[in-house]
Design an enzyme around this catalytic site. Structure first.
Site, short mmCIF file in Angstrom:
data_model
loop_
_atom_site.label_atom_id
_atom_site.label_comp_id
_atom_site.label_asym_id
_atom_site.label_seq_id
_atom_site.Cartn_x
_atom_site.Cartn_y
_atom_site.Cartn_z
N GLU A 4 0.80 -1.22 0.00
CA GLU A 4 0.00 0.00 0.00
C GLU A 4 0.84 1.28 0.00
O GLU A 4 0.86 2.03 0.99
CB GLU A 4 -0.99 -0.02 1.18
CG GLU A 4 -1.93 -1.21 1.08
CD GLU A 4 -3.08 -1.22 2.09
OE1 GLU A 4 -3.09 -0.36 3.00
OE2 GLU A 4 -3.96 -2.09 1.97
N GLU A 11 -4.61 -8.95 -0.56
CA GLU A 11 -5.03 -8.70 0.83
C GLU A 11 -6.50 -8.36 0.92
O GLU A 11 -7.01 -7.57 0.13
CB GLU A 11 -4.20 -7.56 1.46
CG GLU A 11 -4.33 -7.52 2.98
CD GLU A 11 -3.61 -6.34 3.61
OE1 GLU A 11 -2.40 -6.18 3.37
OE2 GLU A 11 -4.27 -5.58 4.35
#
Ligand SMILES: *[C@@H]1O[C@H](CO)[C@@H](O)[C@H](O)[C@H]1NC(C)=O
Ligand SMILES: *[C@@H]1O[C@H](CO)[C@@H](O)[C@H](O)[C@H]1NC(C)=O
Ligand SMILES: *[C@@H]1O[C@H](CO)[C@@H](O)[C@H](O)[C@H]1NC(C)=O
Ligand SMILES: *[C@@H]1O[C@H](CO)[C@@H](O)[C@H](O)[C@H]1NC(C)=O
Ligand SMILES: *[C@@H]1O[C@H](CO)[C@@H](O)[C@H](O)[C@H]1NC(C)=O
Ligand SMILES: *[C@@H]1O[C@H](CO)[C@@H](O)[C@H](O)[C@H]1NC(C)=O
Length: 535
Positions: free
Chosen positions: A269, A373
Site C-alpha cells: 500500500e 489482501e
C-alpha cells in the site's frame, strides 16, 4: 476356456476379499468429518469448532463420473461443504430463462495462480498459542488434502500493524552496508516454523510472496516506520541502493531456511505513507515506484540471481487502477523487471470499479493481476470479530467472483488466524479472520469466510483457466466458470445472496444441462466432466 473361467473366479474371489479387507480403511478415509457447530449471539450463521481431538475435513473431487455432476454446498443455515451427485440432464427444467447459464470452454481467460492467506506475526503467534494438536488441526484445515488446500502465502518483511510493535531487520542507524541485518525473533520463532510446517502438510506447491511495510526508520524522511514518510533521497542514491539490498538479504535469509519466494512486491500500500498512517507505511508515487524498480530493485534482484522472483507493483486498492500501474509501466526500463500487479480489496464495496481490473489487463496483457489482501471488520463502525457472520463470508466470495471475472488470477486473504479480539495489533487496527483462535479454551473457530474461500481454493486448482460463461443480465446469481488443469473437468462457482432458493440450469453444450436448486444464502461449486466429442 473352462480353466480360465475358474481362474477368473478365483481372482474375483481374492479381489473381493482384498477389497473387503481394505474397504473400511478406504471408506473411512473418504468420509469427511462433519462440522461441529457453535452459534454465538447476534450472528447470522455459525462457526465450526475444532479442538485437539476433533476437526471437520473436506475431501477433494478427483474424478466426476461421466454423465453426472457433483455439487458442493455451504449455506447460512445448515451446510458446510455438503456433497451431492446427480445426472446431467438432456433438457433444462427451469421456467425462468434468465436463470440459464451457458459455459463455453473454448473462450479462455487467465490461468489461476492460487488462493491463500498471510503468515503475519500475529497469525503465527496465535497459531502457536494453542496446544500442538490444535495447531496441527488448524494448519491441516488450510493446507492439507483434508483441508481447503491453500496454495498462496503472503509474508510481511519485518513488522506490520499485526505485530506486537515496530521493528525492521536493521535498526542500527546509518548501517548502509547492512552489516547488522538480521531476521527478527518473530521470523525465527513464529513465522518460519509455521510456514515450514504448512509447506510440509501440503501436497501442492505453495507460491510464497513477500512485501515490506516500511524501511528502517533511519532510512526515511520522517525518521519513523509509521506515519507520513518515504525513503530519503531519490532513486539511485545510497538510501535506495541500501533498501534494494535489504530485499536481497531478506530473500537470502529465507532461502537459508528452505523458503524460496515465488514473488515479492515493491511495497505494501504505497499510498498509505502519503497520509499520517497509524502503522508502518512508506510512500511512493507511481513515478517513484517505477524509478526505484528501474534503478535499484530490478537490477539488484537480477544481479543477486533473483531475476525469476515475480516482482509485483501497486499492492494497493483497486481505486488506483489503472493510473498508478500506467505510471510505473509506461517506463519500459521499469516494466521489464515487473511480472504482476497486486490489488487489495478495501473499499471495493463502496467504489466497485471492477471494470478497472479488466481495463488494466487490456493495457498490460502480459502482467498478471493478483489479489493480495482482504479482511472484514476494518471499518471504524463495525466490530473487528463477528463469530459466525454469513455476510462476511458472502463479501469474500462476491469479491473473488468479481475479481476473477476481471482477469485476477488468484486471491490471498490477510491474517490466517487472529485471536478473539481480532488481534494482536499494536496499532489497534483489529479485524476479522476466517479462523479465530480461542487460546483460553484451546480451540479455534472456522468462520463462514473460511468456507466461502474454500469453495474456490479446494476445487479451482492452480493451473485452472477461467472460461466463458454467458447468462442474462437479469440472472440474480453470481457465477464464474473454470476448466481444471486435467483439461476435462469443468467447474462453476455460484453465489446466492438472496433469502430464497433459486432454480438454475447450467448448460455445457458438450455434456448437457445441470439442473439445480441453489439454496437461499448459499455458495456452491459444481463439477463435471465435459464431453470431448461434441462442440
Ligand atoms: C473435542 O470436540 C469433540 C466434538 O465436539 C468433543 O466430543 C470432545 O469432547 C472435545 N475434546 C475436548 C478435549 O474438549
Ligand atoms: C465459444 O468461444 C469461442 C472462442 O471465443 C467462440 O469462437 C465461439 O463462437 C463461442 N461459442 C458460442 C456458442 O458462443
Ligand atoms: C553491527 O555489526 C558490526 C559488524 O559486525 C558490529 O561491530 C556492531 O557491534 C554491530 N552493531 C550493533 C549495534 O549490533
Ligand atoms: C533445508 O532442507 C534440507 C534438505 O531437505 C535440510 O537438510 C535442512 O536441514 C533444511 N534447513 C533448514 C534450515 O530447515
Ligand atoms: C495467548 O493466549 C493467552 C490466553 O490463553 C492470552 O492471554 C494471550 O494474549 C494470547 N497471546 C496472543 C498473542 O494473543
Ligand atoms: C430441476 O431439477 C433439479 C434436479 O433434479 C431440482 O433440484 C430442481 O428443483 C428442478 N427445478 C425446477 C424448477 O423444478
Amino acid at each position: 476356456m473352462a480353466g480360465r473361467l475358474i481362474w477368473l473366479t478365483w481372482m474375483s474371489f481374492w479381489t473381493h476379499l482384498i477389497f473387503q479387507l481394505t474397504c473400511p480403511a478406504l471408506s473411512h478415509q473418504m468420509q469427511a468429518v462433519e462440522c461441529k457447530r457453535k452459534s454465538f449471539p447476534l450472528a447470522t450463521s455459525y462457526v465450526c469448532v475444532c479442538n485437539a481431538t476433533y476437526c471437520d475435513t473436506v475431501q477433494g473431487i478427483s474424478n466426476t463420473e461421466s454423465g453426472m455432476f457433483v455439487s458442493v454446498t455451504s449455506d447460512k443455515d445448515q451446510h458446510r461443504f455438503s456433497k451431492d451427485q446427480q445426472v446431467i440432464a438432456v433438457h433444462s427444467n427451469i421456467t425462468n430463462k434468465n436463470m440459464l447459464i451457458t459455459v463455453n470452454s473454448s473462450e479462455v481467460y487467465q490461468t489461476i495462480l492460487g488462493f491463500g492467506g498471510a503468515f503475519t506475526d500475529s497469525a503465527t503467534m496465535n497459531i502457536l498459542n494453542v496446544s500442538s494438536k490444535v495447531q496441527d488441526h488448524l494448519l491441516r484445515s488450510y493446507f492439507s488434502i483434508d483441508g481447503i488446500e491453500y496454495t498462496t502465502g503472503r509474508i510481511p518483511m519485518a513488522s506490520t500493524d499485526f505485530s506486537l510493535g515496530e521493528y525492521s531487520y536493521d535498526d542500527v542507524p546509518n548501517d548502509f552496508a547492512l552489516q547488522n541485518f538480521s531476521l527478527a525473533k518473530e521470523d525465527i520463532k513464529y513465522k518460519i516454523p509455521i510456514i515450514q510446517r504448512s509447506l510440509a502438510m501440503s501436497k501442492k506447491p505453495i507460491r510464497l510472496f513477500a512485501a515490506p511495510w516500511s524501511a528502517p526508520a533511519w532510512m526515511k524522511t520522517n525518521g519513523q516506520m509509521s506515519g507520513k514518510g518515504q525513503l530519503k533521497g531519490q532513486a539511485g542514491d545510497k538510501y535506495h541502493k541500501t533498501w534494494a539490498n535489504y530485499f536481497i538479504k531478506f530473500l537470502d535469509e529465507y532461502k537459508k531456511n528452505n523458503l524460496t519466494m515465488w514473488g515479492i512486491s515493491v511495497e505494501n500500500e504505497p499510498s498509505a505513507g502519503g497520509t499520517d498512517n497509524k502503522w508502518q507505511a512508506q510512500y511512493y508515487t507511481a513515478e517513484m515506484e517505477g524509478d526505484f524498480v528501474k534503478t535499484d530493485l530490478g537490477p539488484a534482484l537480477n544481479q543477486a540471481g533473483y531475476g525469476d522472483v515475480n516482482l509485483m507493483i501497486l499492492d494497493d486498492q483497486r481505486l488506483f487502477l489503472p493510473d498508478y500501474v500506467k505510471g510505473v509501466l509506461s517506463d519500459a526500463d521499469a516494466a521489464k523487471y515487473v511480472s504482476g500487479i497486486a490489488v487489495h480489496w478495501y473499499f471495493d464495496f463502496f467504489f466497485d470499479l471492477a471494470s478497472r481490473l479488466t481495463a488494466t489487463h487490456n493495457m498490460f496483457p502480459n502482467m498478471f493481476l493478483l489479489a493480495t489482501e482482504a479482511c472484514n471488520g476494518y471499518l471504524p463502525d463495525s466490530p473487528a470479530v463477528v463469530l459466525g457472520s454469513w455476510e462476511r463470508g458472502e463479501s469474500y466470495s462476491h469479491d473473488i467472483i468479481q475479481d476473477l471475472s476481471n482477469w485476477v488470477a488468484g486471491w490471498t486473504d490477510w491474517n490466517l488466524a487472529l485471536n478473539m479480539d481480532g488481534g494482536p495489533n499494536w496499532a489497534k487496527n483489529n479485524v476479522d479472520s476466517p479462523i479465530i483462535v480461542d487460546a483460553k479454551n484451546d480451540v479455534f473457530y472456522k468462520q463462514p469466510m473460511f468456507y466461502h474461500l474454500g469453495h474456490f481454493s479446494k476445487f479451482i486448482l492452480p493451473g485452472s483457466v477461467h472460461i466463458g460463461l454467458t447468462t442474462s443480465k437479469d440472472n440474480e446469481l453470481e457465477s464464474i466458470a473454470f476448466k481444471l488443469p486435467d483439461g476435462k473437468t469443468l467447474a462453476v462457482v455460484v453465489l446466492n445472496r438472496f433469502d430464497e432458493a433459486k432454480y438454475l440450469s447450467i448448460h455445457d453444450p458438450s455434456a448437457g444441462y445441470i439442473n439445480a436448486k441453489v439454496p437461499a444464502r448459499s455458495i456452491q461449486t459444481y463439477l463435471w466432466t465435459s464431453g470431448q466429442s461434441q462442440q
